[in-house]
Every structure is written in structure tokens, then in C-alpha cells.
Enzyme design. Structure first.
Site, short mmCIF file in Angstrom:
data_model
loop_
_atom_site.label_atom_id
_atom_site.label_comp_id
_atom_site.label_asym_id
_atom_site.label_seq_id
_atom_site.Cartn_x
_atom_site.Cartn_y
_atom_site.Cartn_z
N ASP A 48 -10.76 -21.33 -9.04
CA ASP A 48 -11.43 -21.01 -10.30
C ASP A 48 -12.95 -20.96 -10.10
O ASP A 48 -13.62 -20.02 -10.54
CB ASP A 48 -11.07 -22.06 -11.36
CG ASP A 48 -11.83 -21.84 -12.66
OD1 ASP A 48 -11.54 -20.85 -13.35
OD2 ASP A 48 -12.71 -22.66 -12.98
N LYS A 87 -15.63 -17.64 -10.04
CA LYS A 87 -16.88 -17.63 -10.79
C LYS A 87 -18.06 -17.32 -9.86
O LYS A 87 -18.97 -16.56 -10.23
CB LYS A 87 -17.09 -18.96 -11.50
CG LYS A 87 -16.08 -19.20 -12.63
CD LYS A 87 -16.17 -20.60 -13.19
CE LYS A 87 -15.13 -20.80 -14.30
NZ LYS A 87 -15.09 -22.18 -14.81
#
Length: 367
Positions: free
Chosen positions: A232, A236
Site C-alpha cells: 500500500d 503511494k
């Protein structure tokens, strides 16, 4: 605004621009978005002269259409009663053909299957708003194609919530780059889930219990391994890297996974928590080792000319990266203009309500 002048008076009539929303994924975030649209209806008319109508909603099982607008107060009941089984191609075909104004497709899923439809949506002149990071972290060709189609069709593709929920991280970086500033380094804590976990991992509580607590509070993905494996944060970082002009892929980023290799398998989430308990002493030892040095553990994202990395770091207790509470995020943006004193953006980086608020903010910027 319409102004009509008669012989002895002037009347002013405010016209509301209607935005027609087609929402896929009315889950934790999507349902909060519908609630916010309902509660903010009068404020949106007053502040920005916008009226949002929900024309369609689809979850994994059923889809519901109403060209006049779905009642956001009882949408769940109406969706449950809908006879239409979810079919993404049919959903998009209906979205394209319905005679409503200012169409916006909102994807509140984490689905690759939905992302596959983005090109078709944009090619039909429909803007997209999404918190789904999968779209901007796929291969670079897909990333470029989306932007090319967006420009050709003169539509919008907005995704501020891809990084930092409602925090203005992507918008700030875009503005800096567009104005000719040079990004030197980006560093921070970009996972609300991992922020909460390591902010809580200081009082002797077992690591596995903290992870379970984070899941129950809604900070992690339904499967916390998707947060703990670092992907995750890596996605990003990839998104931010591409925003500043770097042509890189996900596998170019160094990622440290916090999921022990022995329990990476596709076992159930409940089984994973049982297996994670075995490693509580391992994580406790790492925490104690840091404490002996006067430091604490944080999962940090780093982007500069030398490295793009997501991993566990020992941080001084007095460091500003240790100033966070709960699921807060913090990011430092060092640029040519902001070199001595980097820009700092700090605030809630996870949670359905703040993410929904960020999506709503993007939605009212579409037109």
C-alpha cells in the site's frame, strides 16, 4: 445565475449545476460518501451551486439505476430489492446511454476489474473520481494512456484520495511541479493503518492484538496483510514518483514486508491472526532494541534521487515523525524553493469519513 431585467425590477435566479453520479463500491467508504452527499445537499447548493444526483449504484452483487435520482436515505434497501445483477459492461453501457447531464463515474472499490474499464469510461467522455490506487500504480503504459485519453476527451480524472485520504498531498505536489519547482525529497508516514499500529506499539501490548484492533477500527484493509506487506505504501510512493515525472514501475521500489514469510499464504484472515501471535515476541524484541537506543519503530516512505523505499526505521523519540497520534499521516516535501524549511502536511490519513470527504471534494471540482 440568470438575471432578468423588467421595467421596474431585477430578479436573480440561481441555477444549480447537476452532477450525475454513477457509483461502484458502496462499501465502507462509498456508503459514507452517499451519507455525506445527502447531509451536504443544501450546503453544496448554497456554497457552490451544485446539485448531486446519484443515478446508479452497484456493489458486487446488484446494481440499481434511477435517471431521476436515487434516494440517498434508503439506497441500501432499494439496492437489495433490485432485480439487476451486477454486470460492469452493462453498468457502463447504461451510464453512457442515459440522457443525464455531467456524468461522473466514482470507483470506491479496490478492484483491478473496475480499473480495467477506466479507458472505456473516459473514451465516452465521462470523468472519473476514485480513491482506488490500482489505477495509478499499474504499468506505466496504462498510466500514460489514461492521461492521454483524459486530455483528448477533455474530461477529468481526479484521485487526491490515492495518498493520504483527504490530505492535499497530490494536489500540492502537482501545483509545485506545474509551477516549475523541483522536488528534492519526499519523506513521511503514508499509511494510516501502519501509523496507528506503530503509534500503539509502545505500551507492551502484543503486536498481533494491535493489528487486530486496527482492523476492527477500520484502519486496515479487510485483510491486514495488504497493509503489513508494505505494498500500500509502495503504491503511494509510485504514484507520487510519477507525479513528479519519474517513469518507474512498482518493482523499482524497495519494499520491506512485515508479514513473516511463513504466514504469507492465502489462509483466512482469522487464521492469519492466530499465526501472527507466534511472532509477537519477534516484534517485541525489535521494539525493545529500538527503545534501548532511545528510539521508536515507524514505517517510513522515502523518495529521493538515491532511493525509493518503504520500510521499518528506528526514529528518535523527539523526531517529528514520532509526533503523530492515531492513524495520522505526515509528509515532508523538500523542494528547490522549500529546501531549508520543507513543506509539511499532517493529519488523518485513514478512515472512511475523511476518505469520503476527499472524494466529495474531488467530485465538486470535476466541472
Amino acid at each position: 445565475m440568470n438575471i432578468s431585467i423588467e421595467s421596474d425590477k431585477i430578479t436573480i435566479e440561481t441555477l444549480y449545476k447537476q452532477i450525475s453520479v454513477f457509483l461502484v463500491g458502496p462499501g465502507r467508504v462509498g456508503s459514507r460518501l452517499l451519507k455525506q452527499i445527502d447531509s451536504q445537499a443544501s450546503n453544496l447548493k448554497k456554497r457552490v451551486s451544485i446539485e448531486i444526483k446519484i443515478i446508479a449504484i452497484a456493489d458486487t452483487k446488484k446494481m440499481l439505476f434511477d435517471p431521476k435520482g436515487i434516494n440517498t436515505a434508503n439506497w441500501e434497501e432499494n439496492l437489495l430489492r433490485s432485480p439487476n445483477k451486477t454486470n460492469l459492461d452493462l453498468f457502463i453501457n447504461n451510464m453512457v446511454s442515459l440522457p443525464v447531464h455531467n456524468k461522473v463515474f466514482i470507483d470506491c472499490t479496490a478492484s483491478d476489474e473496475v480499473v480495467e474499464k477506466y479507458k472505456s469510461v473516459l473514451e465516452n467522455g465521462i470523468s472519473i473520481v476514485t480513491p482506488n490506487k490500482k489505477s495509478n500504480s499499474r504499468d506505466y503504459k496504462f498510466y500514460e494512456d489514461i492521461r492521454r485519453i483524459t486530455k483528448e476527451q477533455k474530461v477529468n480524472f481526479l484521485y487526491e484520495t490515492n495518498v493520504g485520504a483527504a490530505l492535499p498531498i497530490i494536489g500540492t505536489i502537482k501545483d509545485l511541479v506545474n509551477c516549475g519547482d523541483e522536488i528534492i525529497e519526499i519523506k513521511g508516514i503514508l499509511s494510516g493503518a501502519l501509523s496507528y499500529i506503530f503509534n500503539s506499539f509502545v505500551n507492551g501490548k502484543p503486536f498481533s492484538e494491535i493489528v487486530k484492533d486496527a482492523k476492527e477500527k477500520g484502519y486496515t484493509e479487510p485483510d491486514p496483510r495488504e497493509d503489513l506487506n508494505g505494498l500500500d505504501v509502495a503504491r503511494k510512493l509510485l504514484i507520487l514518483s510519477r507525479e513528479i515525472g519519474m517513469k518507474i514501475e512498482l518493482n523499482d521500489i524497495e519494499v520491506e514486508s512485515l508479514v513473516p514469510k511463513e504466514i504469507e499464504t492465502n489462509s483466512s484472515v482469522d487464521r492469519f491472526f492466530e499465526e501472527l501471535k507466534v511472532y509477537d515476541k519477534y516484534f517485541e524484541a525489535k521494539r525493545n532494541e529500538a527503545l534501548k537506543k532511545g528510539k521508536v519503530l515507524k514505517y517510513v516512505a522515502t523518495l529521493n534521487n538515491e532511493k525509493i523505499k518503504a520500510g521499518l526505521e528506528e526514529i528518535d523519540k523527539g523526531h517529528s515523525l514520532n509526533s503523530l497520534t492515531g492513524s495520522d499521516n505526515i509528509i515532508y516535501i523538500k523542494t528547490k524553493l522549500y529546501k531549508k524549511h520543507p513543506l509539511v502536511i499532517k493529519g488523518p490519513g485513514a478512515g472512511a469519513d475523511v476518505t469520503a470527504a476527499g472524494i466529495l471534494s474531488d467530485l465538486i471540482k470535476v466541472f
